[in-house]
Design a protein around this motif. Structure first.
Motif, short mmCIF file in Angstrom:
data_model
loop_
_atom_site.label_atom_id
_atom_site.label_comp_id
_atom_site.label_asym_id
_atom_site.label_seq_id
_atom_site.Cartn_x
_atom_site.Cartn_y
_atom_site.Cartn_z
N LYS A 197 0.85 1.34 12.58
CA LYS A 197 -0.36 0.65 13.02
C LYS A 197 -1.60 1.41 12.56
O LYS A 197 -1.61 2.64 12.56
N ARG A 198 -2.63 0.64 12.16
CA ARG A 198 -3.91 1.22 11.75
C ARG A 198 -3.67 2.32 10.72
O ARG A 198 -3.99 3.49 10.95
N ALA A 199 -3.11 1.91 9.59
CA ALA A 199 -2.64 2.86 8.59
C ALA A 199 -3.74 3.79 8.09
O ALA A 199 -3.51 5.00 7.92
N ILE A 200 -4.93 3.26 7.85
CA ILE A 200 -6.01 4.09 7.29
C ILE A 200 -6.47 5.12 8.32
O ILE A 200 -6.68 6.30 8.00
N ARG A 201 -6.62 4.70 9.57
CA ARG A 201 -6.99 5.65 10.62
C ARG A 201 -5.93 6.73 10.79
O ARG A 201 -6.24 7.92 10.98
N LEU A 202 -4.67 6.32 10.73
CA LEU A 202 -3.58 7.27 10.87
C LEU A 202 -3.62 8.30 9.74
O LEU A 202 -3.48 9.51 9.98
N ALA B 248 1.33 2.09 5.57
CA ALA B 248 1.45 0.63 5.58
C ALA B 248 2.86 0.18 5.23
O ALA B 248 3.39 -0.75 5.84
N ALA B 249 3.47 0.85 4.24
CA ALA B 249 4.84 0.49 3.85
C ALA B 249 5.83 0.75 4.97
O ALA B 249 6.83 0.03 5.09
N LEU B 250 5.54 1.75 5.79
CA LEU B 250 6.41 2.07 6.92
C LEU B 250 6.00 1.32 8.18
O LEU B 250 6.52 1.59 9.27
N VAL C 88 5.14 -5.24 2.21
CA VAL C 88 4.47 -5.44 0.91
C VAL C 88 3.10 -6.06 1.12
O VAL C 88 2.11 -5.64 0.49
N ILE C 89 3.01 -7.05 2.00
CA ILE C 89 1.72 -7.70 2.25
C ILE C 89 0.72 -6.70 2.85
O ILE C 89 -0.44 -6.62 2.40
N ARG C 90 1.15 -5.92 3.83
CA ARG C 90 0.26 -4.92 4.42
C ARG C 90 -0.13 -3.86 3.39
O ARG C 90 -1.26 -3.38 3.36
N TYR C 91 0.82 -3.49 2.55
CA TYR C 91 0.57 -2.49 1.50
C TYR C 91 -0.52 -2.96 0.55
O TYR C 91 -1.46 -2.22 0.23
N VAL C 92 -0.42 -4.21 0.12
CA VAL C 92 -1.40 -4.77 -0.82
C VAL C 92 -2.78 -4.87 -0.16
O VAL C 92 -3.80 -4.58 -0.78
N ALA D 121 10.47 2.31 -2.35
CA ALA D 121 10.56 3.76 -2.54
C ALA D 121 10.04 4.50 -1.32
O ALA D 121 10.63 5.50 -0.87
N HIS D 122 8.92 4.04 -0.76
CA HIS D 122 8.39 4.64 0.47
C HIS D 122 9.43 4.57 1.59
O HIS D 122 9.67 5.55 2.30
N ARG D 123 10.03 3.42 1.74
CA ARG D 123 10.95 3.19 2.86
C ARG D 123 12.27 3.92 2.67
O ARG D 123 12.86 4.42 3.63
#
Length: 288
Positions: free
Chosen positions: A178-183, A173-175, A102-106, A85-87
């Motif tokens: 890089k560094r999803a939380i910082r972003l 993360a789904a997209l 999916v792995i990065r998302y989890v 859905a994100h993508r």
């Protein structure tokens, strides 16, 4: 600085389940069926290896690890609906490449969950120490002084406001950013109150939708308990209706929630100073 268009984001998110019925609804049904089938099979395996004459499972660590692996795979399959859905909402290329997203998302979701546990756990301990309130599991509301209650409410609201910013890391993360939380933290700067308001409105709308569906599902459950229904051969039809309502509502909540985060992140991406500054620096160098 770009400000979050709250009503535009919510409007697009709550229309997304209809807009993206294909391919998300069929994918959701298949993913949910496979995940539930795996879990049901795991429970059936557990009952098969139960020790005779006891209520405890007679399994060794290898069998236990295998059952855990089944649950993990089922969870990954179910989560893949939100990732897709994100993508789809972001209209990215190769949207069906789901394995690494999916792995990065989890992993990001797990990190956010652990952060939330530590944040609220330590926060409540500090509030209890400052106000002298007993924060044990058996505490009653009457035992808390008004200062402790107000402090806890304000602390929970603070947690929601911070979480509204950090949860933008899930679509990141789904997209495969890089560094999803910082972003997520970077692009949401200056939009804490708007994100907080958007989350409150989102939860109000979801609660209203769930309440309306509960009336429908609750009514069908009452009908299913009527012995005359089975005699008239209508029990199967009512049961099918109950299942359809649940599938549609769960699909709608999943897609609306995922796209709400996606559209929020996309709207705030122009605030990514880290990506803008290097580009402007190159432009200045070329101009010189």
């Amino acid at each position: 600085m770009v400000k979050l268009p709250v009503f535009d984001v919510l409007g697009r998110a709550f229309s997304a389940p209809f807009k993206f019925t294909w391919p998300l609804l069929p994918f959701y049904i298949v993913a949910a069926a496979v995940a539930i089938g795996l879990v049901a099979g795991s429970f059936q395996f557990g009952s098969a290896v139960m020790a005779p004459g006891s209520e405890e499972l007679n399994v060794d660590w290898q069998q236990g690890l295998g059952m855990f692996a089944v649950f993990l795979v089922a969870y990954l399959i179910f989560v893949s609906t939100a990732v897709l859905a994100h993508r789809v909402a972001a209209d990215v290329e190769h949207r069906w490449n789901l394995v690494w997203p999916v792995i990065r998302y989890v992993l990001v979701a797990l990190l956010l969950g652990l952060t939330g546990i530590l944040f609220f756990g330590l926060g409540f301990v500090v509030i209890g120490a400052i106000t002298g309130a007993n924060m044990g599991s058996e505490v009653e509301a009457a035992e808390l002084n008004p200062g402790a209650v107000i402090a806890m409410i304000l602390f929970v609201l603070l947690g929601i406001a911070l979480g509204a910013r950090l949860f933008l890391s899930l679509p990141a993360a789904a997209l495969q950013k890089k560094r999803a939380i910082r972003l997520a933290w970077r692009v949401s700067r200056g939009n804490t109150l708007r994100l907080f308001a958007a989350w409150i409105l989102y939860f109000i709308l979801i609660i209203a939708i769930n309440a309306a569906s509960f009336l429908v599902v609750g009514g069908t459950e009452v009908l299913m308990q009527n012995p005359d229904m089975e005699a008239d051969g209508m029990l199967g039809a009512v049961g099918a209706g109950w299942l359809i309502v649940n599938v549609v509502v769960n699909y709608y909540a999943t897609v609306a929630g995922a796209t709400f985060l996606t559209y929020s992140l996309i709207a705030l991406m122009p605030n990514d100073v880290a990506a803008i500054e290097p580009a402007s620096g190159v432009a200045n160098a070329q101009a010189q």
